[in-house]
Design an enzyme around this catalytic site. Structure first.
Site, mmCIF file in Angstrom:
data_model
loop_
_atom_site.group_PDB
_atom_site.id
_atom_site.type_symbol
_atom_site.label_atom_id
_atom_site.label_comp_id
_atom_site.label_asym_id
_atom_site.label_seq_id
_atom_site.Cartn_x
_atom_site.Cartn_y
_atom_site.Cartn_z
ATOM 1 N N ARG A 102 0.952 -0.635 -0.157
ATOM 2 C CA ARG A 102 0.130 0.133 -0.081
ATOM 3 C C ARG A 102 1.040 1.671 -0.399
ATOM 4 O O ARG A 102 1.928 1.939 1.264
ATOM 5 C CB ARG A 102 -0.736 0.179 1.467
ATOM 6 C CG ARG A 102 -1.294 1.609 1.108
ATOM 7 C CD ARG A 102 -2.206 1.441 2.423
ATOM 8 N NE ARG A 102 -3.628 0.460 1.617
ATOM 9 C CZ ARG A 102 -4.837 0.940 2.610
ATOM 10 N NH1 ARG A 102 -4.974 1.910 3.755
ATOM 11 N NH2 ARG A 102 -5.648 0.646 2.113
ATOM 12 N N HIS A 129 -7.156 1.052 -6.097
ATOM 13 C CA HIS A 129 -7.611 -0.337 -5.446
ATOM 14 C C HIS A 129 -8.411 -0.964 -5.718
ATOM 15 O O HIS A 129 -9.821 -1.771 -5.083
ATOM 16 C CB HIS A 129 -8.458 0.690 -4.272
ATOM 17 C CG HIS A 129 -8.296 0.308 -2.410
ATOM 18 N ND1 HIS A 129 -7.273 -1.003 -2.144
ATOM 19 C CD2 HIS A 129 -9.390 0.332 -1.317
ATOM 20 C CE1 HIS A 129 -7.849 -1.227 -0.458
ATOM 21 N NE2 HIS A 129 -8.413 -0.150 -0.954
ATOM 22 N N GLN A 132 -10.134 -4.035 -2.603
ATOM 23 C CA GLN A 132 -11.188 -3.170 -2.149
ATOM 24 C C GLN A 132 -12.151 -3.699 -3.608
ATOM 25 O O GLN A 132 -13.722 -4.204 -2.521
ATOM 26 C CB GLN A 132 -11.212 -1.837 -2.153
ATOM 27 C CG GLN A 132 -12.675 -1.139 -1.828
ATOM 28 C CD GLN A 132 -13.374 -2.057 -0.115
ATOM 29 O OE1 GLN A 132 -12.218 -1.588 1.066
ATOM 30 N NE2 GLN A 132 -14.494 -1.856 0.139
ATOM 31 N N ASP A 224 -17.007 7.329 -1.596
ATOM 32 C CA ASP A 224 -16.200 7.261 -0.772
ATOM 33 C C ASP A 224 -15.060 8.823 -0.008
ATOM 34 O O ASP A 224 -15.903 9.746 -0.440
ATOM 35 C CB ASP A 224 -14.829 6.828 -1.820
ATOM 36 C CG ASP A 224 -13.424 6.624 -0.921
ATOM 37 O OD1 ASP A 224 -13.835 6.383 0.296
ATOM 38 O OD2 ASP A 224 -12.763 6.496 -1.449
ATOM 39 N N CYS A 264 -16.262 1.832 0.567
ATOM 40 C CA CYS A 264 -15.253 1.146 0.998
ATOM 41 C C CYS A 264 -14.605 1.198 2.311
ATOM 42 O O CYS A 264 -14.341 0.367 3.216
ATOM 43 C CB CYS A 264 -13.877 1.606 0.330
ATOM 44 S SG CYS A 264 -13.756 3.080 0.044
ATOM 45 N N ARG A 292 -13.298 -8.351 2.229
ATOM 46 C CA ARG A 292 -11.892 -8.042 2.357
ATOM 47 C C ARG A 292 -11.014 -9.423 2.410
ATOM 48 O O ARG A 292 -10.668 -9.803 1.415
ATOM 49 C CB ARG A 292 -11.357 -7.265 3.275
ATOM 50 C CG ARG A 292 -12.094 -5.479 2.335
ATOM 51 C CD ARG A 292 -11.677 -4.834 1.611
ATOM 52 N NE ARG A 292 -10.419 -4.614 1.369
ATOM 53 C CZ ARG A 292 -8.881 -4.166 1.696
ATOM 54 N NH1 ARG A 292 -9.665 -3.095 1.891
ATOM 55 N NH2 ARG A 292 -7.918 -4.429 0.950
#
Ligand code: CP
Ligand code: NVA
Length: 305
Positions: A102, A129, A132, A224, A264, A292
């Site tokens: 990440r 991402h 996700q 988001d 998310c 996840r």
């Protein structure tokens, strides 16, 4: 598939296989059936940004697969002091069976994948991402019974989530509408790539500044944060720019009556979404968070098994 970096790089079939495997692993876990597919394998987990869900779900996932997760904060490894990606890749491939990273620059993940002979998993960059979105597709599938022809609407910042949702929706043969304020639209190259994917699937991609147009009859409504990691200094100006882009009960009226609401997380109630919506009956945010774990175990088992 050597790496898992972008949903644009994988085929419809590969996506379907990952989702099927995730469903199988989830069922096995719930029935108490062990699946030590990665016994003796080690996953390096490089973080240069914060995380709750990603870190925990990867660590628990590796443990459930019989392997070992090694947390590597960038503050603690030489990468954080300027050692090159090339040297880091060449050293880490001698010890590890896979790397999850990440970080900020997407190019760093591409470089790591180019130089390391072991699988590289993108656990969020400024651009994408994908982990996700894999979990989100699994969640939408569980709630709707299928993915093809569903309409996904994303309202908010043209960020890493918007980009990966576009890529994921195309590969899942869904329709997709994205509403962003001007000045906060999606990355041009990602849009060009996504347009090709949607042309191939024959489904629609709509990019607009109008949240009502985007959300109309949507089956899945997504938002988001307006202030992603690394953008904290822009907070005040962003809050002003996103006025009118909040997902609230009034906006949700334009979606399909049985639409699900997704985020998310982490979420900022009162900004991109109201408490009423995120904590309401249409919200499936904690299913996404749980998924996840299952989705990423499918990625780990596929790449490192
Ligand atoms: N959704 C997500 O990636 O959460 P974390 O930042 O907590 O990992
Ligand atoms: N867009 C957000 C997603 C967090 C999971 C960020 O990059 O901070």
């Amino acid at each position: 598939m050597k790496d898992f970096i972008s949903l644009h790089d994988i085929s419809e079939k590969e996506l379907e296989d990952l989702l099927s495997l995730a469903i199988k692993l989830k069922k096995e876990l719930k029935s108490g059936i062990a699946h030590p597919i990665l016994k003796g394998k080690t996953l390096g987990m490089i973080f240069t940004k914060s995380s709750t869900r990603t870190r925990i779900s990867f660590e628990v996932g590796m443990t459930q697969l019989g392997g070992y997760p090694l947390f590597l904060s960038s503050n603690d490894i030489q990468l954080g002091r300027g050692e090159t990606i090339y040297d880091t890749a060449k050293v880490m491939e001698r010890y590890l069976d896979g790397i999850m990273i990440r970080t900020f620059a997407h190019q760093d993940v591409l470089d790591l994948a180019k130089h390391a002979d072991i699988p590289i998993i993108n656990a969020l960059t400024d651009l994408l991402h994908p982990c996700q979105v894999l979990a989100d597709l699994l969640t939408a599938y569980e709630h709707k019974g299928h993915l093809e022809n569903l309409k996904l609407a994303y309202i908010g910042d043209g960020n890493n989530m918007a980009h990966s949702l576009m890529y994921g929706a195309a590969k899942a043969r869904m329709h997709c509408s994205i509403a962003t304020p001007s000045g906060y639209t999606c990355d041009d190259e990602v849009v060009e790539n996504a347009k090709k994917d949607f042309a191939a699937s024959g489904k629609s991609l709509v990019l607009t500044n109008d949240p009502v147009e985007a959300i109309k009859n949507a089956d899945v409504v997504y938002t988001d944060t307006w202030v992603s990691m690394g953008m904290e200094t822009e907070k005040e100006e962003r809050i002003k720019a996103f006025d009118g882009y909040q997902v609230n009960a009034e906006l949700m009226k334009h979606a399909a009556p049985d639409a699900v609401f997704m985020h998310c997380l982490p979420a900022y109630r009162g900004f991109e979404v109201t408490e009423e919506v995120i904590d309401g009956p249409q919200s499936v945010i904690f299913d996404e968070a749980e998924n996840r774990l299952h989705a990423q175990k499918a990625v780990l088992a596929t790449l490192m098994g």
